[in-house]
Design a protein around this motif. Structure first.
Motif, PDB file in Angstrom:
ATOM      1  N   ALA A 114       0.825  -1.212   0.000  1.00  0.00           N
ATOM      2  CA  ALA A 114       0.000   0.000   0.000  1.00  0.00           C
ATOM      3  C   ALA A 114       0.855   1.256   0.000  1.00  0.00           C
ATOM      4  O   ALA A 114       0.548   2.234  -0.706  1.00  0.00           O
ATOM      5  N   ALA A 115       1.940   1.253   0.767  1.00  0.00           N
ATOM      6  CA  ALA A 115       2.806   2.430   0.840  1.00  0.00           C
ATOM      7  C   ALA A 115       3.710   2.560  -0.374  1.00  0.00           C
ATOM      8  O   ALA A 115       4.361   3.593  -0.563  1.00  0.00           O
ATOM      9  N   SER A 116       3.748   1.544  -1.210  1.00  0.00           N
ATOM     10  CA  SER A 116       4.620   1.546  -2.383  1.00  0.00           C
ATOM     11  C   SER A 116       3.927   2.008  -3.654  1.00  0.00           C
ATOM     12  O   SER A 116       4.582   2.230  -4.672  1.00  0.00           O
ATOM     13  N   LEU A 117       2.598   2.161  -3.606  1.00  0.00           N
ATOM     14  CA  LEU A 117       1.841   2.390  -4.829  1.00  0.00           C
ATOM     15  C   LEU A 117       1.587   3.837  -5.230  1.00  0.00           C
ATOM     16  O   LEU A 117       1.597   4.146  -6.433  1.00  0.00           O
ATOM     17  N   PRO A 118       1.304   4.766  -4.314  1.00  0.00           N
ATOM     18  CA  PRO A 118       0.808   6.079  -4.751  1.00  0.00           C
ATOM     19  C   PRO A 118       1.704   6.821  -5.742  1.00  0.00           C
ATOM     20  O   PRO A 118       1.225   7.257  -6.797  1.00  0.00           O
ATOM     21  N   VAL A 119       2.979   6.989  -5.453  1.00  0.00           N
ATOM     22  CA  VAL A 119       3.842   7.816  -6.310  1.00  0.00           C
ATOM     23  C   VAL A 119       4.193   7.112  -7.613  1.00  0.00           C
ATOM     24  O   VAL A 119       3.961   7.641  -8.709  1.00  0.00           O
ATOM     25  N   THR A 247      -5.162  11.746  -7.372  1.00  0.00           N
ATOM     26  CA  THR A 247      -6.624  11.630  -7.283  1.00  0.00           C
ATOM     27  C   THR A 247      -7.030  10.289  -6.701  1.00  0.00           C
ATOM     28  O   THR A 247      -6.283   9.296  -6.770  1.00  0.00           O
ATOM     29  N   ILE A 248      -8.237  10.261  -6.154  1.00  0.00           N
ATOM     30  CA  ILE A 248      -8.812   9.016  -5.654  1.00  0.00           C
ATOM     31  C   ILE A 248      -8.947   8.006  -6.785  1.00  0.00           C
ATOM     32  O   ILE A 248      -8.778   6.794  -6.592  1.00  0.00           O
ATOM     33  N   GLU A 249      -9.249   8.490  -7.989  1.00  0.00           N
ATOM     34  CA  GLU A 249      -9.432   7.590  -9.123  1.00  0.00           C
ATOM     35  C   GLU A 249      -8.154   6.810  -9.425  1.00  0.00           C
ATOM     36  O   GLU A 249      -8.212   5.615  -9.757  1.00  0.00           O
ATOM     37  N   VAL A 250      -7.010   7.466  -9.321  1.00  0.00           N
ATOM     38  CA  VAL A 250      -5.729   6.780  -9.546  1.00  0.00           C
ATOM     39  C   VAL A 250      -5.534   5.697  -8.490  1.00  0.00           C
ATOM     40  O   VAL A 250      -5.181   4.548  -8.804  1.00  0.00           O
ATOM     41  N   LEU A 251      -5.751   6.046  -7.230  1.00  0.00           N
ATOM     42  CA  LEU A 251      -5.599   5.057  -6.152  1.00  0.00           C
ATOM     43  C   LEU A 251      -6.562   3.891  -6.333  1.00  0.00           C
ATOM     44  O   LEU A 251      -6.214   2.727  -6.093  1.00  0.00           O
ATOM     45  N   ARG A 252      -7.771   4.189  -6.779  1.00  0.00           N
ATOM     46  CA  ARG A 252      -8.779   3.131  -6.951  1.00  0.00           C
ATOM     47  C   ARG A 252      -8.363   2.167  -8.063  1.00  0.00           C
ATOM     48  O   ARG A 252      -8.536   0.941  -7.919  1.00  0.00           O
ATOM     49  N   GLU A 253      -7.837   2.689  -9.164  1.00  0.00           N
ATOM     50  CA  GLU A 253      -7.387   1.790 -10.236  1.00  0.00           C
ATOM     51  C   GLU A 253      -6.262   0.885  -9.749  1.00  0.00           C
ATOM     52  O   GLU A 253      -6.239  -0.318 -10.035  1.00  0.00           O
ATOM     53  N   ALA A 255      -5.663  -0.005  -6.620  1.00  0.00           N
ATOM     54  CA  ALA A 255      -6.211  -0.949  -5.653  1.00  0.00           C
ATOM     55  C   ALA A 255      -6.969  -2.075  -6.348  1.00  0.00           C
ATOM     56  O   ALA A 255      -6.828  -3.255  -5.993  1.00  0.00           O
ATOM     57  N   ASN A 256      -7.777  -1.732  -7.351  1.00  0.00           N
ATOM     58  CA  ASN A 256      -8.572  -2.745  -8.059  1.00  0.00           C
ATOM     59  C   ASN A 256      -7.681  -3.731  -8.811  1.00  0.00           C
ATOM     60  O   ASN A 256      -7.954  -4.943  -8.821  1.00  0.00           O
ATOM     61  N   THR A 257      -6.630  -3.211  -9.453  1.00  0.00           N
ATOM     62  CA  THR A 257      -5.723  -4.093 -10.187  1.00  0.00           C
ATOM     63  C   THR A 257      -4.968  -5.001  -9.229  1.00  0.00           C
ATOM     64  O   THR A 257      -4.739  -6.178  -9.505  1.00  0.00           O
ATOM     65  N   HIS A 258      -4.592  -4.449  -8.080  1.00  0.00           N
ATOM     66  CA  HIS A 258      -3.903  -5.255  -7.061  1.00  0.00           C
ATOM     67  C   HIS A 258      -4.834  -6.341  -6.540  1.00  0.00           C
ATOM     68  O   HIS A 258      -4.433  -7.516  -6.394  1.00  0.00           O
ATOM     69  N   GLU A 259      -6.083  -5.993  -6.261  1.00  0.00           N
ATOM     70  CA  GLU A 259      -7.053  -6.979  -5.756  1.00  0.00           C
ATOM     71  C   GLU A 259      -7.317  -8.080  -6.770  1.00  0.00           C
ATOM     72  O   GLU A 259      -7.598  -9.229  -6.397  1.00  0.00           O
ATOM     73  N   ALA A 260      -7.218  -7.748  -8.062  1.00  0.00           N
ATOM     74  CA  ALA A 260      -7.438  -8.740  -9.111  1.00  0.00           C
ATOM     75  C   ALA A 260      -6.253  -9.699  -9.242  1.00  0.00           C
ATOM     76  O   ALA A 260      -6.315 -10.680  -9.984  1.00  0.00           O
ATOM     77  N   GLY A 261      -5.179  -9.410  -8.513  1.00  0.00           N
ATOM     78  CA  GLY A 261      -3.990 -10.263  -8.559  1.00  0.00           C
ATOM     79  C   GLY A 261      -3.071  -9.949  -9.714  1.00  0.00           C
ATOM     80  O   GLY A 261      -2.164 -10.742 -10.017  1.00  0.00           O
ATOM     81  N   ASP A 262      -3.277  -8.799 -10.364  1.00  0.00           N
ATOM     82  CA  ASP A 262      -2.496  -8.454 -11.550  1.00  0.00           C
ATOM     83  C   ASP A 262      -1.474  -7.353 -11.294  1.00  0.00           C
ATOM     84  O   ASP A 262      -0.977  -6.732 -12.237  1.00  0.00           O
ATOM     85  N   LEU A 263      -1.150  -7.096 -10.024  1.00  0.00           N
ATOM     86  CA  LEU A 263      -0.185  -6.048  -9.706  1.00  0.00           C
ATOM     87  C   LEU A 263       0.735  -6.561  -8.607  1.00  0.00           C
ATOM     88  O   LEU A 263       0.318  -6.710  -7.461  1.00  0.00           O
TER      89      LEU A 263
END
Length: 297
Positions: A114-119, A247-253, A255-263
């Protein structure tokens, strides 16, 4: 609370761990009890004074965090106790930090991820957006084994885009594991890429290793090449993308890709809060082989 601060520009020795007042969240902000903070090259560049600007008072470092909401300002829908990740305000290398743009952390996502994703994730999302690549496009990613390049590669593959990723000889197998076709960078790159595919629709340069001329040759147009790392972009007629969109939209994409197991995120090493100087020393070498993080709690 304890927080990393510096009062003058310089090397790692200017950083100190100080006792500072607990920050209070303002409108649209939350205070986060930081679990893990991410380390990025921009941190040591700020510390060294590469971006200039007078230091009127001690300032913090660290742009991305993951932790637990500790206090909520006006106009925020989150609640105390929510686990979140996103961008810090005023420095994430601290026991508590303010944040304005955060998203609830998916239960299956580790604090380190989680701390590795935003930037780096934002840079990857931005690059794909600005290039407007869609299936069945072929995308060439320079630096596909790096922090931004590996995320861009995985996000593109998740969208159904064919990816060719350049990397060093030692990292080719890792790039292949991300779902891309790996090609060694360096002299002869054009020929090696054309041996894989006759057409490259777009190039995303995350490495800045002087491959822009080859990239333009492969796409046939400088308009289809984007870099976030090569300062010679203008001389090649190539766009340089440097402005983050938090943006929240960037974080959501992400998060969703990570949850799908593709990140998947490659982690290099974690440091304690009192070891931030060492973490930035490693970051500055450019040989971390993965994401560096700070374990705060």
């Amino acid at each position: 609370m304890r927080a990393v601060r510096f009062s003058e520009y310089g090397g790692p020795e200017v950083l100190r761990l100080a006792d500072v007042p607990l920050p209070e969240p303002g409108e649209g902000q939350v205070r986060v009890a930081v679990r893990v903070a991410g380390v990025n090259p921009v941190d040591w560049k700020i510390r060294s004074g590469l971006f200039g600007g007078a230091l009127e008072r001690p300032r913090g470092l660290g742009q991305e965090l993951a932790g637990v909401v500790d206090a909520v300002g006006p106009g925020v829908e989150l609640s105390v106790g929510d686990e979140v990740f996103g961008w810090a305000i005023g420095g994430a290398y601290a026991e508590y930090a303010l944040a304005g743009t955060v998203l609830p952390k998916p239960p299956g996502m580790s604090w380190q991820d989680a701390a590795s994703l935003p930037v780096t994730g934002e840079a990857a999302v931005r690059g794909l957006r600005e290039l407007a690549v869609v299936p069945p496009d072929v995308l060439l990613v320079h630096g596909a084994s790096g922090a931004v390049g590996s995320l861009a590669t995985q996000l593109a593959v998740h969208r159904g885009i064919t990816v060719i990723g350049t990397a060093s000889e030692q990292a080719l197998s890792y790039v292949e594991s991300l779902g891309a076709t790996a090609v060694r960078y360096g002299p002869g790159l054009v020929e090696r890429v054309r041996a894989v595919t006759p057409k490259v629709n777009a190039v995303f340069d995350t490495a800045g290793r002087g491959a822009l001329a080859d990239s333009v040759e492969l796409t046939g147009s400088a308009d289809r090449v984007l870099t976030i790392a090569d300062p010679d972009a203008e001389s090649h007629g190539v766009r340089f993308s440097g402005e983050a969109t938090q943006t929240i939209e960037v974080l959501r994409e992400l998060a969703n890709t990570h949850e799908a197991g593709d990140l998947r995120i490659q982690h290099a090493r974690s440091y304690r809060l009192d070891e931030v100087a060492e973490a930035l020393r490693l970051s500055e070498t450019g040989h971390a082989r993965g994401k560096i993080t700070i374990e705060v709690a």
